[in-house]
Scaffold this active site. Structure first.
Site, mmCIF file in Angstrom:
data_model
loop_
_atom_site.group_PDB
_atom_site.id
_atom_site.type_symbol
_atom_site.label_atom_id
_atom_site.label_comp_id
_atom_site.label_asym_id
_atom_site.label_seq_id
_atom_site.Cartn_x
_atom_site.Cartn_y
_atom_site.Cartn_z
ATOM 1 N N LYS A 90 0.818 -1.213 0.000
ATOM 2 C CA LYS A 90 0.000 0.000 0.000
ATOM 3 C C LYS A 90 0.855 1.268 0.000
ATOM 4 O O LYS A 90 0.484 2.263 -0.605
ATOM 5 C CB LYS A 90 -0.934 -0.006 1.209
ATOM 6 C CG LYS A 90 -2.054 -1.044 1.125
ATOM 7 C CD LYS A 90 -2.984 -0.931 2.321
ATOM 8 C CE LYS A 90 -3.811 -2.173 2.570
ATOM 9 N NZ LYS A 90 -4.998 -2.313 1.748
ATOM 10 N N GLU A 105 -3.067 6.494 7.959
ATOM 11 C CA GLU A 105 -3.863 7.373 7.106
ATOM 12 C C GLU A 105 -4.827 8.180 7.938
ATOM 13 O O GLU A 105 -5.292 7.723 8.981
ATOM 14 C CB GLU A 105 -4.711 6.532 6.126
ATOM 15 C CG GLU A 105 -4.048 6.291 4.825
ATOM 16 C CD GLU A 105 -4.898 5.456 3.886
ATOM 17 O OE1 GLU A 105 -6.117 5.326 4.100
ATOM 18 O OE2 GLU A 105 -4.314 4.923 2.934
ATOM 19 N N HIS A 139 -14.641 -3.441 7.699
ATOM 20 C CA HIS A 139 -13.869 -3.222 6.477
ATOM 21 C C HIS A 139 -13.991 -4.347 5.468
ATOM 22 O O HIS A 139 -13.200 -4.433 4.537
ATOM 23 C CB HIS A 139 -12.385 -2.972 6.792
ATOM 24 C CG HIS A 139 -12.179 -1.851 7.755
ATOM 25 N ND1 HIS A 139 -12.664 -0.600 7.520
ATOM 26 C CD2 HIS A 139 -11.570 -1.803 8.957
ATOM 27 C CE1 HIS A 139 -12.355 0.188 8.537
ATOM 28 N NE2 HIS A 139 -11.701 -0.517 9.427
ATOM 29 N N ARG A 188 -6.269 -7.790 -9.855
ATOM 30 C CA ARG A 188 -6.911 -9.084 -10.106
ATOM 31 C C ARG A 188 -8.385 -8.847 -10.374
ATOM 32 O O ARG A 188 -8.860 -7.713 -10.293
ATOM 33 C CB ARG A 188 -6.776 -9.958 -8.870
ATOM 34 C CG ARG A 188 -7.297 -9.226 -7.634
ATOM 35 C CD ARG A 188 -7.474 -10.106 -6.431
ATOM 36 N NE ARG A 188 -7.570 -9.317 -5.212
ATOM 37 C CZ ARG A 188 -8.677 -8.760 -4.734
ATOM 38 N NH1 ARG A 188 -9.806 -8.892 -5.402
ATOM 39 N NH2 ARG A 188 -8.673 -8.067 -3.617
HETATM 40 P P1 ADP Z 1 -8.032 -3.829 1.975
HETATM 41 O O1 ADP Z 1 -6.844 -3.891 1.104
HETATM 42 O O2 ADP Z 1 -7.884 -4.679 3.185
HETATM 43 O O3 ADP Z 1 -9.314 -4.037 1.250
HETATM 44 P P2 ADP Z 1 -8.435 -0.966 1.887
HETATM 45 O O4 ADP Z 1 -7.283 -0.067 2.003
HETATM 46 O O5 ADP Z 1 -8.981 -1.199 0.534
HETATM 47 O O6 ADP Z 1 -8.060 -2.356 2.563
HETATM 48 O O7 ADP Z 1 -9.589 -0.468 2.835
HETATM 49 C C1 ADP Z 1 -10.727 -1.269 3.099
HETATM 50 C C2 ADP Z 1 -11.852 -0.434 3.657
HETATM 51 O O8 ADP Z 1 -11.456 0.279 4.817
HETATM 52 C C3 ADP Z 1 -12.340 0.637 2.719
HETATM 53 O O9 ADP Z 1 -13.305 0.141 1.848
HETATM 54 C C4 ADP Z 1 -12.907 1.681 3.658
HETATM 55 O O10 ADP Z 1 -14.192 1.298 4.065
HETATM 56 C C5 ADP Z 1 -12.029 1.573 4.849
HETATM 57 N N1 ADP Z 1 -10.981 2.595 4.780
HETATM 58 C C6 ADP Z 1 -9.778 2.478 4.193
HETATM 59 N N2 ADP Z 1 -9.051 3.580 4.312
HETATM 60 C C7 ADP Z 1 -9.800 4.457 5.021
HETATM 61 C C8 ADP Z 1 -9.602 5.800 5.493
HETATM 62 N N3 ADP Z 1 -8.478 6.460 5.283
HETATM 63 N N4 ADP Z 1 -10.604 6.370 6.182
HETATM 64 C C9 ADP Z 1 -11.761 5.712 6.425
HETATM 65 N N5 ADP Z 1 -11.985 4.466 6.014
HETATM 66 C C10 ADP Z 1 -11.039 3.832 5.316
#
Ligand code: ADP
Length: 633
Positions: free
Chosen positions: A116, A200, A235, A297
């Site tokens: 990431k 973040e 999440h 993917r």
């Molecule tokens: P993963 O790779 O595990 O799917 P992501 O980075 O895509 O993780 O984040 C998954 C979920 O977490 C997102 O869909 C969102 O709901 C929440 N999320 C991620 N980053 C943030 C953020 N900075 N603030 C609020 N919610 C977040």
């Protein structure tokens, strides 16, 4: 076009890939572990190769075994599906080095987006807006805490190697940070073998918007519009839809263009998804949508995109992998109608714990209006080794409202026994007012969960419907012999003995029989489904009448809810504990579960130590009530 394909996956996605490959005249090869010897994907493929023991890290995650299986069966290409090895750049390269076709992006693209922190850095360089945060090298707890303090709470700690919603912790205040960091790192190390994290800014009122992109080896990249995956629990996506409610044309154009830029920045080939997070406090606005990550993917939720565009994305993948150009140009793609997907899990909707065992009864009927991508059929076994998702239900309709109601109807009629499924929970989510209005953020489920109730015991009407049904059956039978299976005490009587396994009752047969709720009847029981929950009512035979409650902590016995590994023990024998206090942390199904004290008391017994494997139902802790504060009645 490739002529044969090995699918390095299992469950619904393996079945879904086989379906398209077969339609294209491509020979299919499945791989399977011990636990999956009789799985649906194995039965559906033209050929199947055993690749090892049940744990994924000894089978589905062993690249060498999969490549050897492809070689031994003469498969020309490997499709990784999602999860497992799908985003493993080394595996992608090994497949190519073995002279096979990799159905996916090249390993450099995967690597560029795999972590990431590196991906965010790359996107910043490509001019794609990213969420503010700390991507630093320095991983010392002091530095991470200082960065979090500087960003301002709430913040989100994310495992740089994370995925699937795992390895993330929201931190609301500075003093929580050290504990959350530790827990996040622990989960990251055990799930991804990498405990590095990034920090973040936590976006309030967040919506998860993602864009499907596709590239080919001729330098073309298109997008297939957006999906909204805001309905999440911890999440993890629960319901996904396309298009996103409330998305206007200029905003759509802006984020889809940013997604194409992101894909081009890593020379992307094949199916990919650019995930964005939107601050939706004032609707969707192009200047409040930030890049989160790219998934290199096919996504679980790709069917909603297929339904609104009329395209088969697996077919696109196979064509692109064979060297063909993309089937359509950007201006040939358009959105038609609305699609909504629900992820059906084998889990108890009251506590979200996996429910494993044989699907004695399993029925999903989309009545031709809901697409069902399933990985299981009646009689199949759900094992504790893998993700408990057993099917996806995808409704399409010209309008959003109709897609929702169609999906809800199908979920309410979904039946499974004795495995529990989350259909009642999914149906609950779809029926909330806020959801119907398209007013959903990622905390929607958390906010509404307190309203979600399932009858803990079999409701009265189920006893009555079962009794009435049995009586009707009995009176319709001419031959007495046919009745022996039901062992009705006296068919002409107005009462019938029934048992739901916990309780035995004499139920009245006077109610009018509602045939539609009775799903099935066997030798000595009937199964009835109401609102996505199936109940079994049997005719008792003395012995099995005893109704052990089991598993409840009312008596202070904390049992392991499922097989797993103890990751932390927070108490010692004799310790005083308060209601709700965490006692033991368990890792199972790749997630952490905290077991807490059911009431104020003292630890009378402790049978858990960090690192130990525990089986389902094992007594881990016994808490004794505090006499002074809680006098026994
Ligand atoms: P993963 O790779 O595990 O799917 P992501 O980075 O895509 O993780 O984040 C998954 C979920 O977490 C997102 O869909 C969102 O709901 C929440 N999320 C991620 N980053 C943030 C953020 N900075 N603030 C609020 N919610 C977040």
């Amino acid at each position: 076009m490739i002529e044969s394909l090995l699918i390095a996956n299992r469950g619904e996605i393996a079945c879904r890939i086989i379906r398209t490959a077969r339609a294209m005249g491509i020979r299919t090869v499945a791989v399977y572990s011990d636990a999956d010897a009789n799985a649906l994907h194995v039965r559906q493929a033209d050929e199947a190769v055993h690749i090892g023991p049940s744990p994924a890290r000894e089978s589905y995650l062993v690249g060498d075994k999969i490549i050897a299986a492809a070689k031994s069966t003469g498969a020309a290409a490997i499709h990784p599906g999602y999860g497992f090895l799908s985003e493993n750049a080394d595996f992608a390269q090994a497949v190519i080095d073995a002279g096979l076709v990799w159905v996916g992006p090249n390993s450099d693209s995967i690597r560029a987006m795999g972590l990431k922190d590196a991906a965010k850095a790359r996107m910043i360089a490509a001019g794609v807006p990213v969420t503010p945060g700390y991507l630093g090298e320095d991983q010392s707890p002091e530095r991470l805490q200082a960065e979090a303090d500087a960003i301002g709470y709430p913040v989100l700690i994310k495992a740089v190697a994370g995925g699937g919603g795992k390895g993330m912790r929201r931190v609301d205040a500075a003093q929580q940070f050290p504990e959350m960091l530790q827990s996040c790192k622990r989960e990251a190390a055990s799930s991804f073998g990498d405990d590095r994290v990034l920090i973040e800014k936590y976006i309030l009122s967040p919506r998860h918007i993602e864009v499907q992109v596709f590239g080919d080896t001729h330098g073309n990249v298109v997008h297939l519009f957006e999906r909204d995956c805001s309905l999440q629990r911890r999440h993890q996506k629960v319901i996904e839809e396309a298009p996103a409610p409330g998305m206007d044309e200029p905003t759509r154009e802006a984020i889809c263009a940013a997604a194409v830029r992101a894909a081009k920045a890593v020379d992307y080939v094949g199916a990919g998804t650019i995930e964005f997070i939107a601050d939706a406090s004032e609707g969707l606005r192009a200047d409040r949508i930030w890049f989160m990550e790219m998934n290199t993917r096919l996504q679980v939720e790709h069917p909603v995109t297929e339904e609104i565009t009329g395209q088969d994305l697996v077919e696109w993948q196979l064509r692109v992998a064979s060297g063909e150009p993309l089937p359509l140009r950007q201006d040939e793609l358009a959105i038609n109608g609305w699609a909504m997907e629900a992820r059906l899990y084998a889990e108890d909707p009251t506590n979200f714990l996996p429910s494993t065992g044989k699907l004695e009864l399993f029925g999903l009927d989309g009545h031709g209006q809901v697409r069902i991508d399933a990985g299981f059929e009646p009689g199949d076994v759900v094992t504790p080794f893998y993700d408990p998702m057993i099917a996806k239900l995808i409704a399409w309709a010209p309008e959003r409202e109709e897609a929702i109601s169609t999906l809800e109807r199908t979920l309410d009629a979904a039946e499974a026994w004795p495995i529990k499924i989350n259909a009642p929970f999914l149906s609950f989510c779809l029926s909330r007012d806020g959801f119907l209005a398209g007013d959903v953020t990622t905390s929607f489920i958390e906010q509404h969960l307190p309203d979600f109730e399932l009858p803990e015991t079999t409701p009265d009407f189920a006893w009555e419907d079962a009794a009435a049904y049995l009586r009707l059956q009995a009176s319709q039978e001419d031959c007495e012999d046919a009745l022996t299976g039901f062992r009705l005490n006296a068919p002409s009587q107005s009462k019938v003995w029934l048992s739901d396994g916990r309780q035995t009752r004499v139920a009245s047969t006077s109610r009018e029989t509602r045939q539609d709720v009775v799903r099935w009847h066997g030798e000595d029981a009937v199964w009835l489904t109401y609102a996505g929950k199936t109940y079994r009512l049997g005719v008792p035979r003395g012995r099995d009448v005893a109704g052990a409650e089991g598993g409840t902590a009312a008596d202070g016995a904390i049992l392991s809810p499922m097989p797993g590994r103890v990751t932390a023990v927070d108490i010692t024998p004799g310790a005083t504990v308060a209601k709700g206090q965490r006692l033991v942390t368990l890792e199972a199904m790749k997630m952490e579960h905290s077991l807490t004290a059911p009431f104020d008391g003292t630890v009378a017994e402790l049978n858990a130590e960090a690192g130990a494997q525990v089986s389902e139902g094992m007594l881990l802790v016994k808490v004794e009530r505090n006499e002074q504060t809680n006098p026994s009645p």
